[in-house]
Write an enzyme that holds these catalytic residues in place. Structure first.
Site, PDB file in Angstrom:
ATOM      1  N   VAL A 187      13.650 -22.350 -11.629  1.00 19.00           N
ATOM      2  CA  VAL A 187      13.936 -20.807 -11.582  1.00 19.00           C
ATOM      3  C   VAL A 187      13.861 -20.207  -9.820  1.00 19.00           C
ATOM      4  O   VAL A 187      14.729 -19.545  -9.752  1.00 19.00           O
ATOM      5  CB  VAL A 187      12.826 -20.062 -12.385  1.00 19.00           C
ATOM      6  CG1 VAL A 187      13.339 -18.677 -12.216  1.00 19.00           C
ATOM      7  CG2 VAL A 187      13.223 -20.695 -13.855  1.00 19.00           C
ATOM      8  N   CYS A 188      12.750 -20.495  -9.483  1.00 23.15           N
ATOM      9  CA  CYS A 188      12.471 -20.086  -7.910  1.00 23.15           C
ATOM     10  C   CYS A 188      13.494 -20.567  -6.935  1.00 23.15           C
ATOM     11  O   CYS A 188      14.190 -19.745  -6.148  1.00 23.15           O
ATOM     12  CB  CYS A 188      11.220 -20.450  -7.528  1.00 23.15           C
ATOM     13  SG  CYS A 188       9.745 -19.702  -8.346  1.00 23.15           S
ATOM     14  N   THR A 189      14.079 -21.691  -7.147  1.00 18.42           N
ATOM     15  CA  THR A 189      15.225 -22.010  -6.596  1.00 18.42           C
ATOM     16  C   THR A 189      16.311 -21.373  -6.467  1.00 18.42           C
ATOM     17  O   THR A 189      17.012 -21.034  -5.346  1.00 18.42           O
ATOM     18  CB  THR A 189      15.495 -23.589  -6.780  1.00 18.42           C
ATOM     19  OG1 THR A 189      14.504 -24.707  -6.364  1.00 18.42           O
ATOM     20  CG2 THR A 189      16.785 -24.089  -6.112  1.00 18.42           C
ATOM     21  N   LEU A 216      15.644 -17.731  -4.816  1.00 19.86           N
ATOM     22  CA  LEU A 216      15.698 -17.785  -3.325  1.00 19.86           C
ATOM     23  C   LEU A 216      17.161 -17.742  -2.765  1.00 19.86           C
ATOM     24  O   LEU A 216      17.271 -16.984  -1.649  1.00 19.86           O
ATOM     25  CB  LEU A 216      14.756 -18.944  -2.660  1.00 19.86           C
ATOM     26  CG  LEU A 216      13.158 -18.772  -2.972  1.00 19.86           C
ATOM     27  CD1 LEU A 216      12.470 -20.005  -2.874  1.00 19.86           C
ATOM     28  CD2 LEU A 216      12.785 -17.891  -1.950  1.00 19.86           C
TER      29      LEU A 216
END
Length: 220
Positions: free
Chosen positions: A44-46, A49
């Site tokens: 999810v963070c990928t 960002l």
């Protein structure tokens, strides 16, 4: 340390993917967004960002800097950034803070102050509260604080909307109603009397209740 809106954002020195910073000095006289991540190479963070890299110019137009944080070392961030560019189509164009000792995560109340250890051996699940967004104003005070679950990607268009609202209401004695978007009507705050409102808004406004007065957005 519990942080609330209008508290001074804790200052810190940290290593980032773009060099060492002193947070308050780095902010300067503008706005800043600090958004955190529980672990490098998380799915999810990928996506987040990469999308923030796409929107970074929008924040820049609003005199707002962007900085990320993940509780892994900077060299790990730099490797992760290659995956982000490959999979999301945008290169990370803002600094990412390394927080392997968990110091900043604790300073911002994202992990308990007594939490032991370092990022070594920890998983995203043990760091899941490190999923926050802080907006910091030019006065270095926290203007917004949101924490998301790991499975829910953040909506950065909503963060832009809130930033627009906060910058507008900091300049004018107005508030923004539910679901407001830039250009919509705003609310004259109760602290402004009708007499003062007549001076500020000679073209008039719409009164629904004495405490609920709509007027065209200033500057539009």
């Amino acid at each position: 340390m519990s942080l609330r809106i209008n508290d001074i954002a804790p200052d810190f020195q940290a290593d980032t993917t773009q060099g060492t910073i002193q947070f308050h000095d780095w902010i300067g006289d503008g706005w800043a967004i600090l958004f955190s991540h529980p672990k490098d190479f998380t799915p999810v963070c990928t996506t987040e960002l990469g999308y923030m890299a796409r929107l970074a110019p929008e924040f820049g137009q609003r005199n707002c800097k962007v900085i990320g944080l993940s509780v892994d070392p900077v060299d790990s961030h730099l490797k992760w950034e290659k995956d982000i560019e490959e999979t999301q189509g945008y290169a990370v164009n803002y600094p990412m803070i390394g927080d392997p000792n968990l110091a900043i995560a604790k300073l911002y109340d994202m992990l308990p102050a007594e939490e032991p250890g370092t990022s070594e051996g920890r998983t995203a699940a043990t760091n899941q509260t490190v999923r926050s967004v802080f907006i910091v104003g030019p006065d270095k005070k926290i203007k917004l604080n949101l924490t998301y679950p790991m499975t829910t990607g953040r909506n950065f268009h909503e963060i832009l909307r809130v930033l627009d609202s906060m910058q507008l209401t900091a300049q004018h004695k107005v508030a923004t109603p539910v679901n407001w978007q830039d250009g919509d009507e705003v609310i004259i705050v109760p602290a402004v009397s009708d007499a003062e409102a007549k001076e500020k808004y000679p073209e008039g406004w719409k009164t629904v209740k004495p405490y609920l007065r709509y007027v065209a957005q200033p500057g539009k």
